[in-house]
Design a protein around this motif. Structure first.
Motif, mmCIF file in Angstrom:
data_model
loop_
_atom_site.group_PDB
_atom_site.id
_atom_site.type_symbol
_atom_site.label_atom_id
_atom_site.label_comp_id
_atom_site.label_asym_id
_atom_site.label_seq_id
_atom_site.Cartn_x
_atom_site.Cartn_y
_atom_site.Cartn_z
ATOM 1 N N THR A 125 -1.800 -19.523 19.870
ATOM 2 C CA THR A 125 -0.537 -18.837 19.641
ATOM 3 C C THR A 125 -0.751 -17.361 19.940
ATOM 4 O OG1 THR A 125 1.325 -18.610 18.107
ATOM 5 C CG2 THR A 125 -0.869 -18.269 17.184
ATOM 6 N N THR A 126 0.331 -16.603 19.959
ATOM 7 C CA THR A 126 0.225 -15.157 20.130
ATOM 8 C C THR A 126 0.838 -14.454 18.935
ATOM 9 O OG1 THR A 126 2.322 -14.974 21.332
ATOM 10 C CG2 THR A 126 0.340 -15.334 22.641
ATOM 11 N N LEU A 127 0.357 -13.253 18.662
ATOM 12 C CA LEU A 127 0.913 -12.401 17.614
ATOM 13 C C LEU A 127 1.297 -11.058 18.214
ATOM 14 C CD1 LEU A 127 -1.653 -12.958 14.687
ATOM 15 C CD2 LEU A 127 0.624 -13.984 14.925
ATOM 16 N N TYR A 128 2.460 -10.576 17.833
ATOM 17 C CA TYR A 128 2.935 -9.247 18.201
ATOM 18 C C TYR A 128 2.758 -8.361 16.979
ATOM 19 C CZ TYR A 128 6.561 -5.632 18.963
ATOM 20 O OH TYR A 128 7.249 -4.447 19.070
ATOM 21 N N LEU A 129 1.868 -7.369 17.089
ATOM 22 C CA LEU A 129 1.506 -6.532 15.951
ATOM 23 C C LEU A 129 1.909 -5.089 16.224
ATOM 24 C CD1 LEU A 129 -2.113 -7.936 15.374
ATOM 25 C CD2 LEU A 129 0.048 -8.751 14.377
ATOM 26 N N GLU A 172 -2.021 -5.541 32.352
ATOM 27 C CA GLU A 172 -0.621 -5.797 32.013
ATOM 28 C C GLU A 172 -0.570 -6.438 30.632
ATOM 29 O OE1 GLU A 172 -2.438 -9.282 32.992
ATOM 30 O OE2 GLU A 172 -2.129 -7.730 34.491
ATOM 31 N N VAL A 173 0.460 -6.131 29.870
ATOM 32 C CA VAL A 173 0.680 -6.735 28.560
ATOM 33 C C VAL A 173 2.148 -7.116 28.474
ATOM 34 C CG1 VAL A 173 0.556 -6.458 26.058
ATOM 35 C CG2 VAL A 173 -1.119 -5.298 27.517
ATOM 36 N N GLU A 174 2.410 -8.374 28.138
ATOM 37 C CA GLU A 174 3.790 -8.825 27.992
ATOM 38 C C GLU A 174 4.118 -9.003 26.508
ATOM 39 O OE1 GLU A 174 6.972 -12.049 29.799
ATOM 40 O OE2 GLU A 174 4.830 -12.298 30.199
ATOM 41 N N PHE A 175 5.165 -8.318 26.060
ATOM 42 C CA PHE A 175 5.633 -8.407 24.684
ATOM 43 C C PHE A 175 6.767 -9.429 24.581
ATOM 44 C CE2 PHE A 175 3.840 -4.126 25.118
ATOM 45 C CZ PHE A 175 2.964 -4.108 24.039
ATOM 46 N N PRO A 176 7.088 -9.892 23.369
ATOM 47 C CA PRO A 176 8.131 -10.911 23.238
ATOM 48 C C PRO A 176 9.542 -10.414 23.503
ATOM 49 C CG PRO A 176 7.236 -10.325 21.085
ATOM 50 C CD PRO A 176 6.386 -9.639 22.099
ATOM 51 N N GLY A 177 9.744 -9.128 23.658
ATOM 52 C CA GLY A 177 11.073 -8.592 23.937
ATOM 53 C C GLY A 177 11.005 -7.087 24.088
ATOM 54 N N THR A 178 12.160 -6.463 24.143
ATOM 55 C CA THR A 178 12.235 -5.008 24.252
ATOM 56 C C THR A 178 12.458 -4.394 22.875
ATOM 57 O OG1 THR A 178 14.619 -5.071 24.632
ATOM 58 C CG2 THR A 178 13.203 -5.194 26.571
ATOM 59 N N THR A 179 12.354 -3.064 22.814
ATOM 60 C CA THR A 179 12.651 -2.331 21.585
ATOM 61 C C THR A 179 13.482 -1.111 21.952
ATOM 62 O OG1 THR A 179 10.733 -0.862 21.672
ATOM 63 C CG2 THR A 179 10.395 -3.022 20.651
ATOM 64 N N ALA A 180 13.886 -0.346 20.945
ATOM 65 C CA ALA A 180 14.667 0.866 21.202
ATOM 66 C C ALA A 180 13.863 1.887 21.987
ATOM 67 C CB ALA A 180 15.139 1.462 19.874
ATOM 68 N N TYR A 181 12.526 1.836 21.891
ATOM 69 C CA TYR A 181 11.685 2.827 22.558
ATOM 70 C C TYR A 181 10.915 2.234 23.745
ATOM 71 C CZ TYR A 181 8.978 0.616 18.815
ATOM 72 O OH TYR A 181 8.436 -0.294 17.961
ATOM 73 N N ARG A 182 11.011 0.940 23.964
ATOM 74 C CA ARG A 182 10.367 0.307 25.122
ATOM 75 C C ARG A 182 11.362 -0.653 25.764
ATOM 76 N NH1 ARG A 182 8.450 -4.275 25.039
ATOM 77 N NH2 ARG A 182 7.939 -4.274 22.832
ATOM 78 N N ARG A 183 11.794 -0.334 26.962
ATOM 79 C CA ARG A 183 12.907 -1.037 27.597
ATOM 80 C C ARG A 183 12.489 -2.238 28.424
ATOM 81 N NH1 ARG A 183 17.390 0.411 24.892
ATOM 82 N NH2 ARG A 183 17.605 2.682 24.730
ATOM 83 N N ASP A 184 11.206 -2.470 28.577
ATOM 84 C CA ASP A 184 10.734 -3.583 29.403
ATOM 85 C C ASP A 184 9.743 -4.400 28.586
ATOM 86 O OD1 ASP A 184 9.579 -5.271 31.369
ATOM 87 O OD2 ASP A 184 10.012 -3.816 32.932
ATOM 88 N N ASP A 195 3.370 -11.155 12.295
ATOM 89 C CA ASP A 195 4.073 -10.979 13.567
ATOM 90 C C ASP A 195 5.283 -10.077 13.366
ATOM 91 O OD1 ASP A 195 4.241 -12.347 16.468
ATOM 92 O OD2 ASP A 195 6.256 -12.000 15.703
ATOM 93 N N ALA A 196 5.326 -8.967 14.112
ATOM 94 C CA ALA A 196 6.378 -7.972 13.917
ATOM 95 C C ALA A 196 7.748 -8.487 14.307
ATOM 96 C CB ALA A 196 6.047 -6.704 14.702
ATOM 97 N N ALA A 197 7.803 -9.549 15.115
ATOM 98 C CA ALA A 197 9.084 -10.153 15.485
ATOM 99 C C ALA A 197 9.440 -11.312 14.572
ATOM 100 C CB ALA A 197 9.033 -10.627 16.936
#
Length: 425
Positions: free
Chosen positions: A62-66, A190-202, A249-251
């Motif tokens: 699995t993956t974790l977004y921290l 490269e690092v792929e996150f589960p989505g965007t945030t207010a401060y990171r648009r990609d 997981d932050a998400a």
């Protein structure tokens, strides 16, 4: 026969797409599915395969977004927090019905392939490899096998992503360890996150590196190692939340069943390649929660500020270690003299907890998945023999893959087992 080969590649990509959606979900998963569909339609590119792990346990992943809200990102002033992605590989209770995870998602593979002008490994081919089609042997979201198990962190080489250390990580997990492979965003290819945030648009964040900072920018190298050590220590903090029954997981994404119960944080090891090896050794020095570390061929000093002058030793070399540290090098490392000088400092310290080993007919990339991939690319005419030797050496993967796995797994198994006995006593 040609149609059969195409069908197999299409099936592999379809499985990778399904796994991408499960691993990342939402926008990133949908985008991975669309891009992989386009790649499948094109039907081009060498499909690389990874050697299967040899341990007795099936492997879940699995993956974790921290998110570390106490640190700003050191590579991008616009980011007010430090975001990390990690992959957790673990012994699974069952993998029935679970898809194999891709080594890289389609989006990450596209970004990786586009980094040719800036890549840390110029030996890699500009085209001809379908990087999105490689499957791991780990099954997405499988329930964890009951029982507390040692935890091992992995820090990849400078400019590399965590995905390129799959071969050793899967081996450790198949032998009953929980492996947490850490990406270092801004540094990693490269690092792929589960989505965007207010401060990171990609969702996808590429590297800022343009070559090897140890050779070109000593201050940048210092930042890279300090950031990596802080990343590793923060990941340990969040794993404590997971082991206590929380979801780090932050998400807020769902976790595999019983994953938190699989972590024995009394038995923690860390290993790393290149810059990750320096970070692993320095993390051992700084963090008493770590029982043992492995440095896979990197210096234990900062780059010299001027030609002909020695580099400043990291504290781990200046002060020594009171817990086991394994140093592994190859006979093909370009800066053997500098490596020896930095390693001699830690050997000069009392305690006798440092050991070293060497791989012959090998080069720096042999500690990564390239050990298995480069010979395949050479055989396909995508890489010359000279390029293969510069990347991983002339050693056959039938010898190098078990050798690297055996060194890392054997050392950590031995010393984490001892740490467990000490904790019980």
């Amino acid at each position: 026969m040609g149609d059969t080969g195409t069908d197999r590649r299409t099936v592999a990509r379809s499985v990778a797409v399904a796994a991408s959606v499960l691993l990342f979900g939402g926008t990133a998963g949908a985008r991975a599915a669309a891009e992989a569909g386009s790649a499948a339609a094109a039907g081009r590119g060498l499909v690389l395969r990874l050697p299967a792990p040899t341990g007795p346990y099936p492997v879940g992943v699995t993956t974790l977004y921290l998110v570390d809200r106490a640190r700003r990102d050191p590579w991008d002033a616009a980011l007010p927090v430090r975001e990390l992605m990690v992959t957790v590989l673990y012994p699974a209770r069952t993998v029935r019905g679970r898809p194999r995870a891709p080594q890289m998602t389609a989006s990450a593979a596209e970004s990786f392939a586009g980094l040719v002008p800036f890549r840390v490994h110029p030996e890699l081919p500009d085209a001809g490899v379908d990087w999105a089609a490689t499957l791991t042997h780990a099954r997405v979201g499988a329930p964890a096998l009951p029982g507390r198990r040692p935890v091992v962190l992995y820090s990849p080489g400078g400019g590399d992503a965590r995905t390129l250390g799959t071969v050793v990580a899967e081996e450790l997990a198949s032998r009953g360890r929980v492996v947490v492979a850490v990406d270092h965003p801004g540094d990693a290819s490269e690092v792929e996150f589960p989505g965007t945030t207010a401060y990171r648009r990609d969702p996808l964040r590429p590297t800022v590196l343009r070559g090897d900072p140890r050779r070109t920018d000593p201050a940048l190298f210092r930042t890279m190692i300090g950031t990596r050590v802080a990343d590793l220590r923060f990941v340990l903090d969040r794993l404590a939340v997971l082991a206590a029954g929380g979801n780090p997981d932050a998400a807020g994404r769902a976790l595999p069943e019983h994953l938190g119960r699989a972590l024995d944080l009394r038995r923690v090891g860390v290993y790393g390649h290149s810059a990750g090896g320096t970070a692993a050794a320095q993390a051992l020095h700084e963090d008493g929660r770590i029982a043992a570390a492995v440095d896979l061929e990197c210096h234990l000093d900062h780059p010299p500020e001027a030609p002909g002058r020695p580099g400043e030793p990291f504290p781990v070399a200046r002060c020594g270690v009171d817990r086991p540290l394994l140093l592994v090098n190859t006979d093909g490392f370009p800066d053997r003299r500098g490596l020896e000088a930095s390693w001699s400092a830690v050997f000069a310290r009392p305690g006798g907890r440092v050991v070293r080993r060497r791989l012959d007919d090998a080069a720096h990339g042999v500690f990564t998945d390239y050990a298995a991939m480069a010979p395949r690319m050479q055989a396909a005419g995508l890489m010359t023999r000279a390029e293969r030797i510069r990347l991983v050496g002339a050693v056959d993967p039938a010898r190098s893959v078990p050798a690297v796995r055996g060194l890392v797994c054997g050392f950590l198994d031995r010393h984490l087992t001892a740490a467990g006995r000490d904790a019980r006593d």
